[in-house]
Structures are given as structure tokens and as C-alpha cells.
Enzyme design. Structure first.
Site, PDB file in Angstrom:
ATOM      1  N   SER A 173     -50.101 -98.633  31.152  1.00  0.00           N
ATOM      2  CA  SER A 173     -50.727 -98.178  29.902  1.00  0.00           C
ATOM      3  C   SER A 173     -51.712 -97.068  30.197  1.00  0.00           C
ATOM      4  CB  SER A 173     -51.470 -99.369  29.282  1.00  0.00           C
ATOM      5  OG  SER A 173     -52.335 -98.936  28.266  1.00  0.00           O
ATOM      6  N   LYS A 191     -53.559-104.332  34.189  1.00  0.00           N
ATOM      7  CA  LYS A 191     -52.660-103.188  34.405  1.00  0.00           C
ATOM      8  C   LYS A 191     -53.059-102.433  35.676  1.00  0.00           C
ATOM      9  CE  LYS A 191     -49.993-103.780  30.853  1.00  0.00           C
ATOM     10  NZ  LYS A 191     -48.668-104.364  31.072  1.00  0.00           N
ATOM     11  N   TYR A 245     -57.555-107.080  29.933  1.00  0.00           N
ATOM     12  CA  TYR A 245     -56.178-106.570  29.775  1.00  0.00           C
ATOM     13  C   TYR A 245     -55.996-105.315  30.626  1.00  0.00           C
ATOM     14  CZ  TYR A 245     -52.363-103.822  27.856  1.00  0.00           C
ATOM     15  OH  TYR A 245     -51.243-103.046  27.738  1.00  0.00           O
TER      16      TYR A 245
HETATM   17  P1  NAD Z   1     -44.706-107.691  23.169  1.00  0.00           P
HETATM   18  O1  NAD Z   1     -45.721-108.773  23.154  1.00  0.00           O
HETATM   19  O2  NAD Z   1     -43.977-107.396  21.905  1.00  0.00           O
HETATM   20  O3  NAD Z   1     -43.615-107.968  24.310  1.00  0.00           O
HETATM   21  C1  NAD Z   1     -43.918-108.682  25.476  1.00  0.00           C
HETATM   22  C2  NAD Z   1     -42.872-109.796  25.604  1.00  0.00           C
HETATM   23  O4  NAD Z   1     -43.099-110.511  26.821  1.00  0.00           O
HETATM   24  C3  NAD Z   1     -42.962-110.814  24.455  1.00  0.00           C
HETATM   25  O5  NAD Z   1     -41.679-110.955  23.871  1.00  0.00           O
HETATM   26  C4  NAD Z   1     -43.430-112.109  25.127  1.00  0.00           C
HETATM   27  O6  NAD Z   1     -42.876-113.249  24.500  1.00  0.00           O
HETATM   28  C5  NAD Z   1     -42.945-111.906  26.555  1.00  0.00           C
HETATM   29  N1  NAD Z   1     -43.740-112.579  27.605  1.00  0.00           N
HETATM   30  C6  NAD Z   1     -45.088-112.543  27.780  1.00  0.00           C
HETATM   31  N2  NAD Z   1     -45.429-113.251  28.870  1.00  0.00           N
HETATM   32  C7  NAD Z   1     -44.282-113.746  29.400  1.00  0.00           C
HETATM   33  C8  NAD Z   1     -43.988-114.563  30.526  1.00  0.00           C
HETATM   34  N3  NAD Z   1     -44.958-115.017  31.333  1.00  0.00           N
HETATM   35  N4  NAD Z   1     -42.696-114.881  30.768  1.00  0.00           N
HETATM   36  C9  NAD Z   1     -41.693-114.440  29.965  1.00  0.00           C
HETATM   37  N5  NAD Z   1     -41.925-113.665  28.878  1.00  0.00           N
HETATM   38  C10 NAD Z   1     -43.207-113.328  28.607  1.00  0.00           C
HETATM   39  O7  NAD Z   1     -45.430-106.368  23.716  1.00  0.00           O
HETATM   40  P2  NAD Z   1     -44.911-104.876  23.747  1.00  0.00           P
HETATM   41  O8  NAD Z   1     -45.733-104.104  22.798  1.00  0.00           O
HETATM   42  O9  NAD Z   1     -43.467-104.824  23.660  1.00  0.00           O
HETATM   43  O10 NAD Z   1     -45.404-104.465  25.204  1.00  0.00           O
HETATM   44  C11 NAD Z   1     -44.551-104.590  26.337  1.00  0.00           C
HETATM   45  C12 NAD Z   1     -45.343-104.216  27.575  1.00  0.00           C
HETATM   46  O11 NAD Z   1     -45.849-102.896  27.434  1.00  0.00           O
HETATM   47  C13 NAD Z   1     -46.539-105.107  27.862  1.00  0.00           C
HETATM   48  O12 NAD Z   1     -46.640-105.308  29.253  1.00  0.00           O
HETATM   49  C14 NAD Z   1     -47.705-104.284  27.361  1.00  0.00           C
HETATM   50  O13 NAD Z   1     -48.903-104.593  28.023  1.00  0.00           O
HETATM   51  C15 NAD Z   1     -47.246-102.884  27.676  1.00  0.00           C
HETATM   52  N6  NAD Z   1     -47.875-101.877  26.826  1.00  0.00           N
HETATM   53  C16 NAD Z   1     -47.761-101.979  25.478  1.00  0.00           C
HETATM   54  C17 NAD Z   1     -48.376-101.031  24.662  1.00  0.00           C
HETATM   55  C18 NAD Z   1     -48.269-101.129  23.157  1.00  0.00           C
HETATM   56  O14 NAD Z   1     -48.983-100.419  22.463  1.00  0.00           O
HETATM   57  N7  NAD Z   1     -47.421-101.947  22.585  1.00  0.00           N
HETATM   58  C19 NAD Z   1     -49.087 -99.976  25.238  1.00  0.00           C
HETATM   59  C20 NAD Z   1     -49.166 -99.894  26.624  1.00  0.00           C
HETATM   60  C21 NAD Z   1     -48.556-100.858  27.416  1.00  0.00           C
HETATM   61  C1  UD1 Z   2     -55.249-100.063  21.870  1.00  0.00           C
HETATM   62  C2  UD1 Z   2     -55.946-100.654  23.059  1.00  0.00           C
HETATM   63  C3  UD1 Z   2     -55.277-100.121  24.323  1.00  0.00           C
HETATM   64  C4  UD1 Z   2     -53.794-100.459  24.306  1.00  0.00           C
HETATM   65  C5  UD1 Z   2     -53.196 -99.862  23.032  1.00  0.00           C
HETATM   66  C6  UD1 Z   2     -51.746-100.186  22.875  1.00  0.00           C
HETATM   67  C7  UD1 Z   2     -58.254-101.082  22.342  1.00  0.00           C
HETATM   68  C8  UD1 Z   2     -59.676-100.707  22.501  1.00  0.00           C
HETATM   69  N1  UD1 Z   2     -57.368-100.327  23.018  1.00  0.00           N
HETATM   70  O1  UD1 Z   2     -55.332 -98.647  21.942  1.00  0.00           O
HETATM   71  O2  UD1 Z   2     -55.870-100.699  25.461  1.00  0.00           O
HETATM   72  O3  UD1 Z   2     -53.148 -99.918  25.438  1.00  0.00           O
HETATM   73  O4  UD1 Z   2     -53.881-100.396  21.891  1.00  0.00           O
HETATM   74  O5  UD1 Z   2     -51.557-101.527  22.528  1.00  0.00           O
HETATM   75  O6  UD1 Z   2     -57.913-102.044  21.669  1.00  0.00           O
HETATM   76  N2  UD1 Z   2     -57.711 -98.169  14.118  1.00  0.00           N
HETATM   77  C9  UD1 Z   2     -58.301 -98.248  12.883  1.00  0.00           C
HETATM   78  N3  UD1 Z   2     -58.095 -99.379  12.135  1.00  0.00           N
HETATM   79  C10 UD1 Z   2     -57.315-100.416  12.563  1.00  0.00           C
HETATM   80  C11 UD1 Z   2     -56.692-100.313  13.838  1.00  0.00           C
HETATM   81  C12 UD1 Z   2     -56.930 -99.176  14.588  1.00  0.00           C
HETATM   82  O7  UD1 Z   2     -59.020 -97.339  12.453  1.00  0.00           O
HETATM   83  O8  UD1 Z   2     -57.172-101.413  11.838  1.00  0.00           O
HETATM   84  C13 UD1 Z   2     -57.909 -96.952  14.914  1.00  0.00           C
HETATM   85  C14 UD1 Z   2     -58.550 -97.215  16.257  1.00  0.00           C
HETATM   86  O9  UD1 Z   2     -59.939 -97.173  16.154  1.00  0.00           O
HETATM   87  C15 UD1 Z   2     -57.968 -96.072  17.099  1.00  0.00           C
HETATM   88  C16 UD1 Z   2     -56.595 -95.798  16.473  1.00  0.00           C
HETATM   89  O10 UD1 Z   2     -56.652 -96.394  15.169  1.00  0.00           O
HETATM   90  O11 UD1 Z   2     -58.757 -94.923  16.952  1.00  0.00           O
HETATM   91  C17 UD1 Z   2     -55.463 -96.435  17.251  1.00  0.00           C
HETATM   92  O12 UD1 Z   2     -55.782 -97.809  17.452  1.00  0.00           O
HETATM   93  P1  UD1 Z   2     -54.781 -98.816  18.167  1.00  0.00           P
HETATM   94  O13 UD1 Z   2     -53.466 -98.753  17.515  1.00  0.00           O
HETATM   95  O14 UD1 Z   2     -55.464-100.135  18.235  1.00  0.00           O
HETATM   96  O15 UD1 Z   2     -54.608 -98.201  19.611  1.00  0.00           O
HETATM   97  P2  UD1 Z   2     -55.733 -97.812  20.715  1.00  0.00           P
HETATM   98  O16 UD1 Z   2     -57.075 -98.213  20.295  1.00  0.00           O
HETATM   99  O17 UD1 Z   2     -55.542 -96.382  21.050  1.00  0.00           O
END
Ligand code: NAD
Ligand code: UD1
Length: 339
Positions: free
Chosen positions: A124, A152, A148
Site C-alpha cells: 500500500s 505492510k 495496519y
Molecule cells: P478485502 O477485505 O476485500 O479482501 C481481503 C480478503 O482476504 C477478504 O476476502 C478476507 O475474507 C480474506 N482474508 C483475510 N484474512 C485472511 C486469512 N487469514 N486467511 C484467508 N483469507 C483471509 O480487501 P481488499 O480491499 O480486496 O484488499 C486486498 C489487499 O490489498 C489487502 O491486503 C489490503 O491490505 C491491500 N490493500 C487494499 C487497499 C484498498 O484500498 N482496498 C489499498 C492498499 C492495499
Molecule cells: C485509507 C487509509 C490507507 C489505506 C487506504 C486504502 C487512513 C488514514 N488511510 O486511505 O492507509 O491504504 O485507505 O484502504 O485511513 N474521506 C471523507 N469522508 C469519508 C471517507 C473519506 O472525506 O467518509 C476523505 C478522506 O479524508 C481522504 C479521502 O476521502 O482525504 C480518501 O479517503 P479513504 O478512501 O479513506 O482513503 P485514504 O485516507 O487515502
């Protein structure tokens, strides 16, 4: 390749399953459904026309993980499984360290025992911590401000050390910026449980009438409209980035470990997202500006040149498409997946 997708029932994992199959790969999913619903599988099979084996267990169960590798002929792994809510990670740090690190340990041990040498890891932009200034380049030092984020940073370090000590092992560290949107069919998408933490799913739930109004966290940032700026990337572009990273490792056996940003390289403010979503959905998105959220940075966006020059990958979809595809998913599935 036959690719094991851990967390493949989740948001980004499910979209990557579609991209992998579209590129001619076979997929096996492992997911414990801690943050996903089993009904996603039928949607994935309908969308891809493929039969997708799904193993429902917790990756930290080393015996089951071992058996999975013994039973399925796995060529490579994409590791999405993990807990991801920043606020929750400060309330339950031990659960985050245990789940995110423990699942990686079990997975990497089983890979080593079964001669699987290719791993793509979900990292991330949070690993850039709070001191970096956008655009973020991959060679910036890593740090974190919450459990969190530390999981990472730690997983990146652990995988780097293991790759250095394991001849042949290859690891791609993919640092996502802000994944949003849904598959253009509208049949799979993001389905957060409870109140969404992230901006786009919250806006979508306001537009569909599940929530009254959006709270915009902070209107006094040093940005053109005073709201914070992020690099939103369409989840299908992100999914394609995984396929490219996996294929790149195959083409470059000399690469042991490498980090790539996956972002568009462009910033969009909260109010710009609100406006784009209202346009795409034809629905009003009422909002009020409230206090900043602790730990939020004013401006984050990627320097996306490394992925473009090395992987030959670039995010193509616009913020308008991200909103239109989110809306298609949300309006067809107002309560998310059934079940
Ligand atoms: P998500 O929660 O939708 O998907 C994660 C999946 O992993 C879920 O289906 C959950 O049931 C499964 N899981 C969790 N722990 C497990 C375990 N111990 N064994 C088996 N399954 C398990 O999340 P996502 O948004 O799809 O994110 C996927 C990955 O990307 C995560 O590692 C997250 O940290 C990373 N990531 C996500 C974002 C984002 O904004 N969504 C941003 C940066 C990084
Ligand atoms: C957040 C996480 C980041 C993670 C990423 C993806 C925090 C501080 N950071 O990033 O670690 O990798 O999600 O899952 O939580 N916002 C609003 N109202 C809302 C929700 C969000 O104004 O109800 C704003 C936030 O202040 C931000 C932007 O929207 O400026 C994006 O927010 P969000 O989607 O939560 O992502 P990040 O904060 O960038």
C-alpha cells in the site's frame, strides 16, 4: 499459469481473478470469508465462464495451507489476504499483526516446501508514512503511523529478507494508491461490512439512499478547493497491473524483489470525486464539511513511471469511469452481495 489468489473472494482479489482468467491463466482461491461473502464465487464463475476452485479456510492454519499446495498444482501466488481497516488496526493491533503476518508466514513456508517461486504481494502507499511529499517514488524510505501500515512495512521487509536468502524466489511488492470502481458488468464490486471507512463506497451508499450524507473530512487543506487529494485508481486497472507484474517476474528471472507503485499519477480532491459521482449517477450526493480525520495527509499521489517503464503498464480508466462503474455495481446491488 495456475495462480493461487489468497483473499480472492475480497474486493481487489475478485477483480484480479477476472483479469487473470481473461489473460489465459487458471485460478485457485483461498479465503476465510472474514471480510467477504461466499456468493461472490457464483458471480465470478458467471462472469468468467470458468470453474474456480475455492478453499475456505484461514491461511494461518499451516496444515491446511500445506495440504492446499500438496493438492493443487500452484505455479504462482498473489497474496491479497489480510485485514485492512486503519482505525480498527489501532483498536485491535494484535489481531492485525497476527492475521497479516501469520498468513504470510504460512503461505511462504508452503511455497518453499512445494517449490513455488513467484509471489505478488498487496502492499500500500501507506508504507510511505507521513513525511513524504507527493509524488511518491518507490525508493523513498518506508514507515507507518498505525498498526495496519506497520504490517505492510513489516511484510515488505520480511519478504525482501526471505527473497535474499532463497535462490530463485521472486517477489513483486505492489503499492496501491486508492483502489475504487468495479468491474464494468456491475456484477462484482466493493461490499464493505458496516459503515464504510473509505470515500467511494460511502458516496455510493449516499447516492443509493442507504446513508443520508457524506462527511467530508477537512475543508481547510492547502489544496485548490480545501479538500484532501488522492490518487484514485480503477480496480480493473489495478487488477491488470497484477497480471503484468506476475508475467514480468516470469520474463525477468534475475529480479528477486522489486516494488512498484500502482496509481494513475494524478490527484483528485474529495469534492471533485463527489461531483464526478453525482454526474455519473444522476443522483445528488449531499455532504457537509467536518473536521479533518486524524492522520490524513493533505495530498498523496503516485509517481507511476516505474510501472510504466518496467512493466509496460499504465492506468487507463478515468475518474468518470470509476464513478460510473461503482454506480452500476451499487445501484444493481444496493445491499451488496446476497447472503
Ligand atoms: P478485502 O477485505 O476485500 O479482501 C481481503 C480478503 O482476504 C477478504 O476476502 C478476507 O475474507 C480474506 N482474508 C483475510 N484474512 C485472511 C486469512 N487469514 N486467511 C484467508 N483469507 C483471509 O480487501 P481488499 O480491499 O480486496 O484488499 C486486498 C489487499 O490489498 C489487502 O491486503 C489490503 O491490505 C491491500 N490493500 C487494499 C487497499 C484498498 O484500498 N482496498 C489499498 C492498499 C492495499
Ligand atoms: C485509507 C487509509 C490507507 C489505506 C487506504 C486504502 C487512513 C488514514 N488511510 O486511505 O492507509 O491504504 O485507505 O484502504 O485511513 N474521506 C471523507 N469522508 C469519508 C471517507 C473519506 O472525506 O467518509 C476523505 C478522506 O479524508 C481522504 C479521502 O476521502 O482525504 C480518501 O479517503 P479513504 O478512501 O479513506 O482513503 P485514504 O485516507 O487515502
Amino acid at each position: 499459469m495456475r495462480v493461487l489468489v489468497s483473499g480472492g473472494a475480497g474486493y481487489i482479489g475478485s477483480h484480479t481473478v477476472v483479469a487473470l482468467i481473461a489473460s489465459g491463466h487458471e485460478v485457485v482461491i483461498v479465503d476465510n470469508f472474514s471480510n467477504a461473502k461466499p456468493t461472490v464465487l457464483a458471480r465470478l464463475e458467471a462472469l468468467t465462464g470458468a470453474s474456480i476452485p475455492l478453499h475456505a479456510f484461514d491461511l494461518r492454519d499451516a496444515d491446511k495451507t500445506e495440504r492446499l499446495f500438496a493438492d493443487e498444482a500452484i505455479d504462482a501466488v498473489i497474496h491479497f489476504a489480510g485485514l485492512k481497516a486503519v482505525g480498527e488496526s489501532s483498536e485491535r493491533p494484535l489481531d492485525y499483526y497476527d492475521n497479516n503476518l501469520g498468513s504470510t508466514f504460512a503461505l511462504v513456508r508452503a511455497m518453499a516446501r512445494h517449490g513455488v517461486h513467484r509471489l505478488v504481494f498487496s502492499s500500500s502507499a501507506t508504507v510511505y508514512g507521513e513525511s513524504a511529499t507527493a509524488p511518491f517514488t518507490e525508493d523513498l524510505p518506508t514507515s507507518a503511523t498505525n498498526p495496519y501500515g506497520w504490517t505492510k512495512v513489516m511484510q515488505e521487509q520480511i519478504l525482501t529478507d526471505i527473497a535474499a536468502a532463497t535462490p530463485g524466489l521472486q517477489v513483486a511488492l505492489l503499492r496501491y494508491f486508492n483502489p475504487v470502481g468495479a468491474h464494468e458488468s456491475g456484477t462484482i464490486g466493493e461490499d464493505p461490512q458496516g459503515i464504510p471507512n473509505n470515500l467511494m463506497p460511502f458516496i455510493a451508499q449516499v447516492a443509493v439512499g442507504r446513508r443520508e450524507r457524506l462527511s467530508v473530512f477537512g475543508g481547510d487543506y492547502p489544496t485548490p478547493d480545501g479538500t484532501a487529494v488522492r490518487d484514485y485508481i480503477h480496480v480493473m486497472d489495478l487488477a491488470d497491473g497484477h497480471v503484468r507484474a506476475l508475467e514480468y517476474l516470469g520474463e525477468h528471472p534475475e529480479v528477486a524483489v522489486r516494488a512498484w507503485n500502482l496509481g494513475t499519477g494524478e490527484g483528485t480532491s474529495v469534492l471533485q470525486v463527489v461531483e464526478a459521482f453525482a454526474d455519473a449517477s444522476g443522483r445528488p450526493v449531499p455532504y457537509e464539511i467536518v473536521a479533518r480525520r486524524p492522520e490524513d495527509l493533505a495530498v498523496t499521489y503516485a509517481d507511476a513511471t516505474r510501472a510504466e517503464t518496467e512493466l509496460g503498464w499504465r492506468a487507463e480508466r478515468t475518474i468518470e469511469q470509476m464513478c460510473a462503474d461503482t454506480w452500476r455495481w451499487q445501484s444493481a446491488n444496493p445491499q451488496g452481495y446476497p447472503g
